[in-house]
Enzyme design. Structure first.
Site, short mmCIF file in Angstrom:
data_model
loop_
_atom_site.label_atom_id
_atom_site.label_comp_id
_atom_site.label_asym_id
_atom_site.label_seq_id
_atom_site.Cartn_x
_atom_site.Cartn_y
_atom_site.Cartn_z
N GLU A 83 0.92 -1.05 -0.08
CA GLU A 83 0.18 -0.61 -0.01
C GLU A 83 0.69 0.94 0.17
O GLU A 83 2.15 1.57 0.90
CB GLU A 83 -0.56 0.14 0.98
CG GLU A 83 -0.40 0.66 2.51
CD GLU A 83 -1.21 -0.11 3.62
OE1 GLU A 83 -2.03 1.51 3.58
OE2 GLU A 83 -1.55 -0.86 3.72
N LYS A 102 2.96 5.33 1.13
CA LYS A 102 3.15 4.82 2.31
C LYS A 102 3.08 5.95 2.11
O LYS A 102 3.33 7.30 1.86
CB LYS A 102 4.33 5.10 2.38
CG LYS A 102 5.13 5.47 3.78
CD LYS A 102 6.40 5.44 4.33
CE LYS A 102 7.15 5.57 5.33
NZ LYS A 102 6.82 6.21 5.88
N ASP A 107 2.70 10.37 3.90
CA ASP A 107 3.60 11.65 4.44
C ASP A 107 2.83 12.26 5.10
O ASP A 107 2.67 13.25 4.96
CB ASP A 107 4.36 12.22 2.98
CG ASP A 107 5.31 12.77 3.82
OD1 ASP A 107 5.93 11.95 4.61
OD2 ASP A 107 6.17 13.43 2.60
N TYR A 140 -3.54 1.28 9.82
CA TYR A 140 -3.38 0.55 8.54
C TYR A 140 -3.00 -1.03 9.41
O TYR A 140 -1.94 -1.96 8.64
CB TYR A 140 -1.17 0.82 7.80
CG TYR A 140 -1.20 1.79 8.80
CD1 TYR A 140 -0.18 0.91 9.59
CD2 TYR A 140 -0.43 2.98 9.00
CE1 TYR A 140 0.51 1.83 10.12
CE2 TYR A 140 0.33 3.87 9.19
CZ TYR A 140 0.96 2.77 10.49
OH TYR A 140 1.14 3.40 10.69
N LYS A 157 10.82 3.24 -0.33
CA LYS A 157 10.55 4.80 -0.98
C LYS A 157 11.08 5.31 -2.11
O LYS A 157 11.06 5.07 -3.02
CB LYS A 157 11.63 5.88 0.08
CG LYS A 157 11.62 5.18 1.43
CD LYS A 157 10.78 5.44 2.54
CE LYS A 157 10.79 7.27 2.69
NZ LYS A 157 10.82 7.59 4.29
N CYS A 210 12.92 48.62 -11.12
CA CYS A 210 12.30 47.43 -11.88
C CYS A 210 14.06 46.44 -12.23
O CYS A 210 14.86 47.76 -13.40
CB CYS A 210 11.61 47.75 -12.66
SG CYS A 210 11.54 46.21 -14.10
N CYS A 238 14.25 47.20 -16.96
CA CYS A 238 13.71 48.25 -17.47
C CYS A 238 13.39 49.89 -16.86
O CYS A 238 13.67 50.67 -16.57
CB CYS A 238 12.20 48.98 -17.76
SG CYS A 238 10.59 49.12 -16.21
N CYS A 260 6.59 46.70 -10.46
CA CYS A 260 6.82 47.92 -11.13
C CYS A 260 6.28 48.57 -11.52
O CYS A 260 5.05 47.78 -12.30
CB CYS A 260 7.85 47.39 -12.44
SG CYS A 260 8.25 47.60 -14.22
N CYS A 276 8.17 48.47 -19.49
CA CYS A 276 9.04 47.76 -18.96
C CYS A 276 9.44 46.32 -20.55
O CYS A 276 7.80 45.58 -19.63
CB CYS A 276 8.83 47.26 -17.94
SG CYS A 276 8.99 45.96 -16.94
O1 I6G Z 1 4.56 4.40 9.42
C1 I6G Z 1 3.97 3.83 9.03
C2 I6G Z 1 2.92 3.60 7.57
C3 I6G Z 1 2.76 2.95 7.01
C4 I6G Z 1 3.97 2.20 9.09
C5 I6G Z 1 3.25 1.46 8.42
C6 I6G Z 1 2.85 1.35 7.46
O2 I6G Z 1 2.07 1.03 6.50
C7 I6G Z 1 1.41 1.04 5.48
N1 I6G Z 1 3.57 0.47 8.70
C8 I6G Z 1 3.97 -0.46 9.74
C9 I6G Z 1 3.84 -1.95 10.65
C10 I6G Z 1 4.60 0.73 11.24
N2 I6G Z 1 4.63 1.89 10.20
C11 I6G Z 1 5.35 0.15 11.67
#
Ligand code: I6G
Length: 682
Positions: A122, A124, A126, A234, A323, A417, A420, A435, A441
């Site tokens: 799946e 990840k 942010d 998750y 990553k 500017c 010009c 400007c 210009c």
């Molecule tokens: O920090 C995490 C983000 C997403 C995760 C994670 C995850 O699974 C989609 N899964 C585990 C098992 C852990 N951290 C420890």
């Protein structure tokens, strides 16, 4: 109040809460709303009124109680029932292959022959990790990851996130259950938040990840409730009781049954080949997803195998994050320059030591405006975090002050500017300096002509930035109107311009004369009048004369036009030289077919809202949009209950699915033509 009456109230309260909860679940978790907003609001109001009248029956898990009181003092430390592990990272394909090899070797060490491993993959996200604890089906605690053993108590904030269930669904709940997930801020919410912050001089959020983490750590839940947060779950931590489950995939399905939102992109993949394939496909979609991701996670699907593999240094041996290239990197500011745009606005631009970020080499980053520059205090020589997410212009997000060299100076606004030499003014209280040179210009002239000729404006094919620069340098073009006086023989004097190219350009300029009123207005480059506003103004006023004479009040009759844009439109037409240019443009033959008004004098599609998707045969989507808008309709980008119809061409996107889900009609291209014909178009 008698006992029977009390019972009646308690019953109604329970019924309302159940109904609202299941509507919330349909809306926020399943993304599949079942009732119109008005019905939902009615239920919520009734619940609020009943609770106001009978406060003794308010329960902590009532949908009215999402925003509660702030904790006093600091966030408290709380211990997780089971440790929150961290993920190891694979930064390359070979690191991922090593991971898979190690998994197989460990599982084979018991003597059994192991084939390809089944993983759950799946994206990840942010964001910020959270642990939610439910006891007897009720949310009792929410915590950040912290050091993995102990996190901070953020229950008051987690409760404000609509996708966090306050009660579990169904009836068979484990006695205690910890659920792990990632709280995130969707891109659209992040952009909108920052747009508003820039407009009002508020503090902008650095990136969606910090935004999520920072929002969760607020003391005041009212502030968190204003942040557009979402969450995907998750995994699980401590469980007391609960059904027998043998795979991670089953865990995700069980979580969904309990009312938790899981990432719709999760998938079972077999063997490392499919993992790599998933990584590649997800990487390709990365910029189209509504939220930011920084990689994909693979987890061994069999829970028994997970138990055999165990953990090492607080990281599971059965999971890894693969990553994507980083979207933020460190680099050094070489200089700060100012770029002059079409409206004279000076934008500070950092010239950087080139750095590889988000998959490309970046050597420039925008600093937006003087306020942002001052707030971030970016100086020449500074080490900065530069960010490039999706297709947006790279930006400097932060200075590492601890790495600042000695004797740096704040960057100041130039007095004149850089293009010009005209004066630069920054009205008090405004973030943008400009400007005053206007078309004197060269930068403003260049950007103005480029805009005039651009695809969504007059659409003059072949008139790119280099040609525009050549024409200006040769003194052939001093205003957009001069384009229409050009002759092919003249053009051949320019470098890299043979007779054929010259003829082509003249023909393209000629063709552009037949346009729409909306495009023409947009091409004029009036401040605050984007493509959509221009189309609405065109539909409302129908002619240049009507628009030029309109006062503030009439201008603000148009949906998108508020007092600021109205003032800008009036200021534009007050300028004599702008009027002269418009007159010259019209005199040289720029024209557009008039959409016929209905007998009632109204545009026939006034009040209708459409969404366009897919590819049309006889016209581009842009043309379809313009024609609908000219007939009075509104064309929006997202499907909601307010949409009258989704008009789908070939290979439509997810908008059709969404329309079908919420019961919005879907029309085809033939119906579109009928609509337009009905409105005087062919
Ligand atoms: O920090 C995490 C983000 C997403 C995760 C994670 C995850 O699974 C989609 N899964 C585990 C098992 C852990 N951290 C420890």
């Amino acid at each position: 109040m008698g006992e029977a009456d009390s019972q009646q109230v308690v019953l109604e309260l329970a019924e309302l809460r159940n109904l609202i909860e299941s509507h919330d679940h349909a809306y926020y978790v399943l993304d599949d709303p079942v009732v119109p907003d008005a019905e939902y609001d009615r239920l919520m109001r009734r619940l609020q009124d009943l609770e106001d009248a009978h406060p003794q029956f308010i329960t902590a898990d009532s949908p009215t109680q999402r925003v509660g009181v702030a904790p006093t003092g600091e966030l408290a430390d709380v211990r997780h029932g089971a440790p929150m592990l961290s993920l190891s990272n694979a930064l390359s394909e070979s690191e991922l292959l090593d991971f898979d090899r190690r998994v197989r070797e460990r599982l084979e060490s018991g003597g059994l022959e192991i084939g390809e491993i089944e993983y759950v993959a799946e994206p990840k996200l942010d964001g910020a990790a959270v642990n939610l604890r439910y006891e007897q089906g009720r949310l009792v605690l929410a915590a950040t990851r912290g050091d993995g053993q102990t996190g901070e108590d953020i229950t008051h904030n987690a409760r404000t996130i609509p996708a966090v269930p306050l009660r579990l669904r169904g009836e068979q709940w484990p006695e205690a259950l910890e659920v792990r997930g990632e709280v995130f801020m969707p891109r659209a919410g992040f952009d909108e938040y920052n747009r508003r912050a820039l407009e009002t001089g508020g503090k902008t959020l650095v990136n969606p990840r910090n935004a999520a983490a920072g929002s969760l750590r607020q003391l005041d839940p009212k502030l968190t409730a204003q942040r557009p947060l979402d969450v995907f779950f998750y995994g699980v931590g401590e469980i007391q009781g609960g059904p027998p489950i043998v795979t991670h995939g089953d865990t995700l399905e069980w979580l969904r049954e309990l009312g938790f939102k899981t990432c719709p992109q999760w998938q079972v993949v077999t063997g490392i080949g499919e993992c790599l394939n998933y990584h590649e496909r997800t990487g390709e979609k990365r910029n189209e997803l509504p939220y930011e991701i920084d990689g994909v996670v693979y987890k061994v699907n069999s829970l028994q195998d997970q138990a055999i593999l165990g953990t090492v240094s607080r990281a599971p041996r059965w999971a890894i994050a693969h990553k994507f290239p980083a979207q933020e990197e460190l680099t050094v500011v070489r200089t700060v320059e100012f770029q002059v745009g079409r409206t004279g606005a000076l934008t500070p631009l950092a010239r950087l030591e080139p750095v590889f970020v988000g998959g490309v080499t970046v050597s420039n980053a925008t600093l937006h405006n003087m306020d942002e520059l001052a707030r971030k205090d970016v100086r020449v020589g500074d080490t900065v975090i530069v960010r490039r997410a999706g297709d947006v212009i790279p930006e400097v997000v932060k200075v590492l002050h601890e790495r600042r060299p000695e004797e740096t100076r704040p960057v100041s606004l130039p007095e004149s500017c850089p293009e010009c030499g005209s004066e630069v003014v920054r009205p008090e209280g405004e973030a943008i300096a400009r400007c005053v040179g206007g078309l004197v210009c060269t930068a403003q002239l260049r950007e103005g002509i480029r805009h005039f000729a651009s695809r969504l404006a007059m659409d003059i094919e072949g008139l790119g930035i280099q040609r525009v620069e050549q024409l200006i340098e040769a003194g052939m073009v001093k205003s957009p109107a001069d384009l229409f006086d050009l002759r092919a023989e003249q053009l051949t004097e320019l470098e890299r311009m043979g007779p054929k190219s010259a003829d082509n350009l003249i023909s393209a300029i000629d063709r552009s004369k037949t346009t729409t009123f909306g495009r023409f207005l947009y091409a004029l480059g009036i401040r605050g009048v984007g493509e959509a506003t221009a189309a609405m103004l065109a539909a409302h006023f129908g002619s240049v004369d009507e628009l030029v004479d309109a006062d503030d009040e009439r201008l603000q009759e148009v949906d998108d036009v508020g007092p600021v844009v109205a003032a800008q439109i009036r200021a534009f037409f007050r300028e004599q030289h702008n009027r002269r240019i418009v007159e010259r443009l019209l005199a040289c033959g720029i024209d557009w077919p008039q959409p016929r008004d209905s007998a009632a004098g109204r545009k026939p599609l006034t009040g209708k809202t459409y969404v366009l998707t897919g590819k049309f045969e006889g016209m581009t989507r842009q043309q379809a949009k313009e024609r609908l808008v000219e007939s009075g309709a509104k064309v929006t980008g997202s499907v909601s209950k307010a949409t009258d119809a989704v008009i789908a061409g070939e290979r439509p996107g997810s908008k059709v699915t969404r329309a079908e889900k919420i019961g919005v009609p879907v029309l085809d291209e033939v119906s579109l033509r009928n609509l337009l014909r009905g409105s005087g178009e062919s």
